[in-house]
Motif scaffolding. Structure first.
Motif, PDB file in Angstrom:
ATOM      1  N   CYS A   1     -13.515   9.242   0.666  1.00 50.73           N
ATOM      2  CA  CYS A   1     -13.437   9.872   1.983  1.00 50.73           C
ATOM      3  C   CYS A   1     -12.697   8.953   2.946  1.00 50.73           C
ATOM      4  O   CYS A   1     -12.905   7.745   2.933  1.00 50.73           O
ATOM      5  N   ASP A   2     -11.836   9.529   3.780  1.00 50.48           N
ATOM      6  CA  ASP A   2     -11.171   8.744   4.816  1.00 50.48           C
ATOM      7  C   ASP A   2     -11.496   9.258   6.221  1.00 50.48           C
ATOM      8  O   ASP A   2     -10.894   8.840   7.195  1.00 50.48           O
TER       9      ASP A   2
ATOM     10  N   GLY B   1      -9.209  16.992   2.165  1.00 48.29           N
ATOM     11  CA  GLY B   1      -8.137  16.519   3.034  1.00 48.29           C
ATOM     12  C   GLY B   1      -7.877  15.033   3.006  1.00 48.29           C
ATOM     13  O   GLY B   1      -6.934  14.563   3.634  1.00 48.29           O
ATOM     14  N   SER B   2      -8.678  14.246   2.287  1.00 48.25           N
ATOM     15  CA  SER B   2      -8.528  12.800   2.295  1.00 48.25           C
ATOM     16  C   SER B   2      -7.197  12.364   1.697  1.00 48.25           C
ATOM     17  O   SER B   2      -6.746  12.900   0.689  1.00 48.25           O
ATOM     18  N   ALA B   3      -6.597  11.361   2.312  1.00 47.80           N
ATOM     19  CA  ALA B   3      -5.355  10.787   1.788  1.00 47.80           C
ATOM     20  C   ALA B   3      -5.643   9.725   0.740  1.00 47.80           C
ATOM     21  O   ALA B   3      -4.710   9.223   0.116  1.00 47.80           O
ATOM     22  N   ILE B   4      -6.907   9.380   0.550  1.00 45.94           N
ATOM     23  CA  ILE B   4      -7.267   8.343  -0.420  1.00 45.94           C
ATOM     24  C   ILE B   4      -8.274   8.872  -1.440  1.00 45.94           C
ATOM     25  O   ILE B   4      -9.201   8.183  -1.831  1.00 45.94           O
TER      26      ILE B   4
ATOM     27  N   MET C   1      -0.584   3.301  -6.698  1.00 41.53           N
ATOM     28  CA  MET C   1      -0.371   4.398  -5.786  1.00 41.53           C
ATOM     29  C   MET C   1      -0.790   3.946  -4.401  1.00 41.53           C
ATOM     30  O   MET C   1      -1.873   3.424  -4.204  1.00 41.53           O
ATOM     31  N   THR C   2       0.046   4.119  -3.426  1.00 33.13           N
ATOM     32  CA  THR C   2      -0.297   3.737  -2.069  1.00 33.13           C
ATOM     33  C   THR C   2      -0.549   4.968  -1.240  1.00 33.13           C
ATOM     34  O   THR C   2      -0.097   6.062  -1.557  1.00 33.13           O
ATOM     35  N   SER C   3      -1.278   4.786  -0.151  1.00 38.21           N
ATOM     36  CA  SER C   3      -1.616   5.889   0.730  1.00 38.21           C
ATOM     37  C   SER C   3      -0.360   6.386   1.425  1.00 38.21           C
ATOM     38  O   SER C   3       0.524   5.622   1.776  1.00 38.21           O
ATOM     39  N   SER C   4      -0.282   7.709   1.631  1.00 37.62           N
ATOM     40  CA  SER C   4       0.855   8.274   2.341  1.00 37.62           C
ATOM     41  C   SER C   4       0.723   8.054   3.842  1.00 37.62           C
ATOM     42  O   SER C   4       1.658   8.272   4.580  1.00 37.62           O
ATOM     43  N   ARG C   5      -0.438   7.619   4.288  1.00 40.15           N
ATOM     44  CA  ARG C   5      -0.654   7.329   5.702  1.00 40.15           C
ATOM     45  C   ARG C   5      -0.805   5.824   5.855  1.00 40.15           C
ATOM     46  O   ARG C   5      -1.701   5.223   5.289  1.00 40.15           O
TER      47      ARG C   5
ATOM     48  N   ASP D   1      -5.044   1.438   0.593  1.00 36.38           N
ATOM     49  CA  ASP D   1      -4.625   1.901  -0.723  1.00 36.38           C
ATOM     50  C   ASP D   1      -5.873   2.230  -1.529  1.00 36.38           C
ATOM     51  O   ASP D   1      -6.782   1.411  -1.649  1.00 36.38           O
ATOM     52  N   PRO D   2      -5.989   3.462  -2.107  1.00 33.04           N
ATOM     53  CA  PRO D   2      -7.193   3.822  -2.857  1.00 33.04           C
ATOM     54  C   PRO D   2      -7.423   2.968  -4.087  1.00 33.04           C
ATOM     55  O   PRO D   2      -8.511   2.928  -4.621  1.00 33.04           O
ATOM     56  N   ALA D   3      -6.401   2.273  -4.540  1.00 33.40           N
ATOM     57  CA  ALA D   3      -6.575   1.397  -5.692  1.00 33.40           C
ATOM     58  C   ALA D   3      -7.337   0.128  -5.309  1.00 33.40           C
ATOM     59  O   ALA D   3      -7.742  -0.632  -6.159  1.00 33.40           O
ATOM     60  N   HIS D   4      -7.525  -0.077  -4.002  1.00 33.71           N
ATOM     61  CA  HIS D   4      -8.230  -1.254  -3.511  1.00 33.71           C
ATOM     62  C   HIS D   4      -9.380  -0.824  -2.618  1.00 33.71           C
ATOM     63  O   HIS D   4      -9.336  -0.969  -1.410  1.00 33.71           O
ATOM     64  N   PRO D   5     -10.457  -0.273  -3.198  1.00 29.70           N
ATOM     65  CA  PRO D   5     -11.556   0.230  -2.393  1.00 29.70           C
ATOM     66  C   PRO D   5     -12.279  -0.847  -1.608  1.00 29.70           C
ATOM     67  O   PRO D   5     -13.105  -0.541  -0.782  1.00 29.70           O
ATOM     68  N   ALA D   6     -11.944  -2.119  -1.816  1.00 33.90           N
ATOM     69  CA  ALA D   6     -12.567  -3.172  -1.028  1.00 33.90           C
ATOM     70  C   ALA D   6     -12.226  -3.009   0.446  1.00 33.90           C
ATOM     71  O   ALA D   6     -12.957  -3.463   1.312  1.00 33.90           O
ATOM     72  N   ALA D   7     -11.108  -2.346   0.734  1.00 30.73           N
ATOM     73  CA  ALA D   7     -10.706  -2.136   2.119  1.00 30.73           C
ATOM     74  C   ALA D   7     -11.523  -1.038   2.787  1.00 30.73           C
ATOM     75  O   ALA D   7     -11.446  -0.848   3.985  1.00 30.73           O
TER      76      ALA D   7
END
Length: 133
Positions: A97-98, A90-93, A1-5, A10-16
């Protein structure tokens, strides 16, 4: 799943995500204490028990030894010991939290009224308890 923004990881890669769970390492949740994980500590390994800090008008910071899972019990990957979980909705990820809580002026100081059905039930329970005594 990728972020819509496109500006968010991408929430699947929390290293970012940064120390507080936001992109780029931003640590700005209104004065909430945060700390990077020690380099030699891996999430899920034996370590300090989990602790949760509710940042004023911001996310929940979760530190220590814990696991985040989906409603189906599938673990959500993370690569750090401290994460910031969205509580403004409201977070997109999500569940991370974003920083959207700032844009929407999320306010944890406002109290929502207790629904009338809950008040009625509590009053009925209180009356029943006082009659038994």
């Amino acid at each position: 799943m990728t972020s819509s923004r496109p500006d968010l990881p991408d929430p699947a890669h929390p290293a970012a995500l940064g120390a507080a769970g936001r992109p780029g390492g931003a640590d700005d949740c209104g004065g909430c204490p945060t700390a990077e994980s020690p380099a030699d500590s891996e999430p899920g390994s034996a370590g300090p028990p989990a602790s949760v800090v509710a940042c004023p008008n911001g996310p929940l910071l979760v530190r220590g030894n814990f696991e985040i899972v989906t409603p189906d019990g599938v673990p959500i990957p993370r690569d750090r010991e401290t994460v910031a979980l969205c509580r403004c909705g409201g977070s997109a990820i999500k569940p991370y939290c974003d920083g959207t809580h700032k844009l929407m002026k999320f306010d944890t100081t406002r109290r929502r009224p207790v629904p009338a059905a809950v008040v009625s039930r509590l009053n009925a329970e209180e009356e029943a308890g006082s009659k038994e005594q």
